[in-house]
Design a protein around this motif. Structure first.
Motif, short mmCIF file in Angstrom:
data_model
loop_
_atom_site.label_atom_id
_atom_site.label_comp_id
_atom_site.label_asym_id
_atom_site.label_seq_id
_atom_site.Cartn_x
_atom_site.Cartn_y
_atom_site.Cartn_z
N THR A 302 103.36 -54.99 -99.69
CA THR A 302 103.25 -53.68 -99.85
C THR A 302 104.43 -53.12 -99.04
OG1 THR A 302 100.91 -53.52 -100.07
CG2 THR A 302 101.88 -51.54 -99.69
N LYS A 303 105.09 -51.97 -99.65
CA LYS A 303 106.22 -51.39 -98.99
C LYS A 303 105.77 -49.63 -99.02
CE LYS A 303 108.74 -54.99 -98.90
NZ LYS A 303 108.77 -55.81 -97.74
N LEU A 304 105.62 -49.30 -97.84
CA LEU A 304 105.42 -48.04 -97.50
C LEU A 304 106.53 -47.12 -97.20
CD1 LEU A 304 102.05 -48.47 -95.38
CD2 LEU A 304 102.24 -48.06 -97.82
N ALA A 305 106.57 -45.91 -97.71
CA ALA A 305 107.64 -44.97 -97.22
C ALA A 305 107.29 -44.59 -95.66
CB ALA A 305 107.39 -43.66 -97.85
N PRO A 306 108.27 -44.20 -94.87
CA PRO A 306 108.13 -43.97 -93.26
C PRO A 306 107.17 -43.15 -93.14
CG PRO A 306 110.41 -44.22 -93.84
CD PRO A 306 109.91 -44.22 -95.22
N ALA A 307 106.96 -42.11 -93.92
CA ALA A 307 105.87 -41.22 -93.37
C ALA A 307 104.64 -41.67 -93.34
CB ALA A 307 106.19 -39.82 -94.24
N VAL A 308 104.24 -42.35 -94.60
CA VAL A 308 103.16 -43.23 -94.64
C VAL A 308 102.84 -44.36 -93.83
CG1 VAL A 308 101.53 -44.22 -96.32
CG2 VAL A 308 103.04 -42.50 -97.09
N ALA A 309 103.70 -45.14 -93.61
CA ALA A 309 103.73 -46.07 -92.60
C ALA A 309 103.46 -45.75 -91.28
CB ALA A 309 105.23 -46.81 -92.36
N ALA A 310 103.83 -44.53 -90.85
CA ALA A 310 103.72 -44.04 -89.49
C ALA A 310 102.08 -43.56 -89.41
CB ALA A 310 104.30 -42.82 -89.06
N LYS A 311 101.29 -43.70 -90.28
CA LYS A 311 99.98 -43.22 -90.37
C LYS A 311 98.83 -44.39 -90.00
CE LYS A 311 100.25 -39.55 -93.90
NZ LYS A 311 99.47 -39.09 -95.09
N VAL A 312 99.50 -45.55 -90.41
CA VAL A 312 98.50 -46.72 -90.58
C VAL A 312 99.20 -47.88 -89.90
CG1 VAL A 312 97.46 -45.95 -92.65
CG2 VAL A 312 99.50 -47.65 -92.84
N PRO A 313 98.14 -48.81 -89.57
CA PRO A 313 98.67 -50.53 -88.92
C PRO A 313 99.54 -50.98 -90.22
CG PRO A 313 96.36 -50.15 -88.72
CD PRO A 313 96.70 -48.95 -89.56
N TYR A 314 100.96 -51.19 -89.87
CA TYR A 314 101.62 -51.58 -90.96
C TYR A 314 102.91 -52.53 -90.40
CZ TYR A 314 105.47 -51.38 -94.56
OH TYR A 314 106.34 -51.27 -95.52
N GLY A 315 102.99 -53.68 -91.16
CA GLY A 315 103.88 -54.68 -90.99
C GLY A 315 103.38 -55.79 -90.06
N LYS A 316 104.04 -56.74 -89.94
CA LYS A 316 103.35 -58.08 -89.43
C LYS A 316 103.21 -57.93 -87.91
CE LYS A 316 104.35 -62.93 -88.95
NZ LYS A 316 103.93 -63.11 -87.47
N GLU A 317 104.22 -57.16 -87.38
CA GLU A 317 104.17 -56.95 -85.89
C GLU A 317 102.90 -56.30 -85.73
OE1 GLU A 317 106.79 -54.96 -82.09
OE2 GLU A 317 107.59 -55.13 -83.92
N GLN A 318 102.64 -55.07 -86.01
CA GLN A 318 101.36 -54.35 -85.75
C GLN A 318 100.14 -54.94 -86.12
OE1 GLN A 318 101.33 -50.28 -86.95
NE2 GLN A 318 103.58 -49.75 -86.27
N VAL A 319 100.05 -55.69 -87.23
CA VAL A 319 98.98 -56.37 -87.84
C VAL A 319 98.67 -57.58 -87.03
CG1 VAL A 319 97.75 -57.42 -89.88
CG2 VAL A 319 99.15 -55.50 -90.21
#
Length: 347
Positions: A302-319
């Motif tokens: 899943t690819k999120l726009a930056p504004a949406v990505a900032a709202k949630v745990p996103y990407g391998k490093e965070q998850v």
């Protein structure tokens, strides 16, 4: 044969054929049990219509919290009316244990999931939420306090009676107990250090053991509390109102809370039920759930726009910084722990 008889026979045949065609085209009804509120709105407006159109299916949405849905499965045991259920991961593991979930089967999308979302062969995480810290940015700045970056902030005497934590009946509160057990040298099977920390170190700072998201928000808005243990999605919902709150994944890691789904065992439309679960895991749907619900994508593609990505745990490093919960052990002990919590922590 008389012409009138021929006509009557043809008309009857045509009527029968038309009836059979109409019957064949009748959509299958799928009963999906999931959360109410904004989740129901997003499903009804953004997700369900597309699946219905592509699969000739009519979805009936059954709103309720995880406890309600698990109770429905138990009440309908042996004659299930529900086809697909969405619940928090704790109750979902109970549903799997009780045999209420069907096998997921060979879903190609499963290979793209983060490991934390791969629950069992009959249930899967469709959204990732982190349990961490929430703090009032303006209040911290005014008091010249650094942003909290550790669970130990909950024990800081500067926050006496300025902290809110949900109770153990809420997954967020349970996560805090398990976290402090780990930080103090214990674990799921040795919970004593966690209770000691909650009673002696964290408890004196807690103004409210608050389970209600609405009341938790009020505590922040009224400046009754400056710091809380809460979920990333809940914090984002408060932030979206314009309140200066920020969510933090502590440096020691944050427990993952999964929104989970499973096709119900013994239901009337097993193939369509599995198809709906797979649909929820597609990047397109994952993007909608991230934007509207604050659920981090379980699908790594899943690819999120930056504004949406900032709202949630996103990407391998965070998850990867999110910690799974041993729900098999927790569910066996939860009633015992709840009684102990009520006697010692929230006395």
């Amino acid at each position: 044969m008389k012409l009138s008889s021929v006509r009557a026979t043809c008309i009857a045949a045509l009527t029968c054929a038309a009836s059979m065609t109409a019957f064949a085209q009748q959509p299958t009804t799928l009963y999906v049990a999931s959360y109410g509120g904004s989740t129901e709105t997003a499903f009804r407006e953004k997700l369900i219509p597309q699946f219905e159109a592509k699969n000739n299916v009519k979805i009936v949405y059954v709103a309720g919290n995880s406890t309600d849905t698990l109770a429905k499965l138990q009440a309908q045991k042996g004659k299930q009316e529900l086809n697909v259920v969405l619940m928090d991961d704790g109750p979902m593991y109970q549903a799997v244990q009780f045999g209420f979930c069907d096998k997921l089967g060979d879903m190609p999308v499963l290979k793209d999931l983060y490991p934390v979302a791969r629950m069992t062969d009959s249930a899967v995480g469709i959204g990732v939420i982190a349990t961490g810290l929430a703090y009032n940015v303006e209040a911290f700045k005014k008091a010249n306090l650094p942003a909290p970056d550790s669970w130990e902030a909950l024990t800081d005497k500067r926050f006496a009676q300025k902290v809110a934590i949900p109770p153990i009946s809420n997954t967020y509160g349970l996560h805090v107990l398990l976290t402090f057990a780990r930080l103090r040298g214990g674990d799921y099977k040795n919970i004593d250090p966690g209770f000691t920390a909650m009673t002696r170190e964290v408890g004196p700072n807690v103004l409210a053991w608050e389970p209600s998201p609405g009341k938790m928000a009020e505590l922040f808005q009224n400046k009754d509390v400056l710091l809380a243990a809460w979920g990333s999605g809940r914090v984002q919902a408060l932030k979206d109102t314009g309140f200066p709150v920020q969510f933090v994944i502590p440096k020691e890691g944050a427990p993952a809370l999964l929104t989970a789904a499973c096709p119900v065992a013994g239901n009337s439309a097993p193939a369509l039920s599995r198809a709906f679960v797979q649909y929820l895991l597609t990047p397109e749907v994952q993007t909608v759930l991230a934007d509207t619900q604050g659920w981090g994508p379980a699908n790594s593609a899943t690819k999120l726009a930056p504004a949406v990505a900032a709202k949630v745990p996103y990407g391998k490093e965070q998850v990867d910084r999110l910690l799974p919960t041993d729900w098999k052990t927790v569910n066996e002990k939860r009633a015992e722990w709840t009684n102990r919590w009520n006697r010692t922590v929230e006395r």
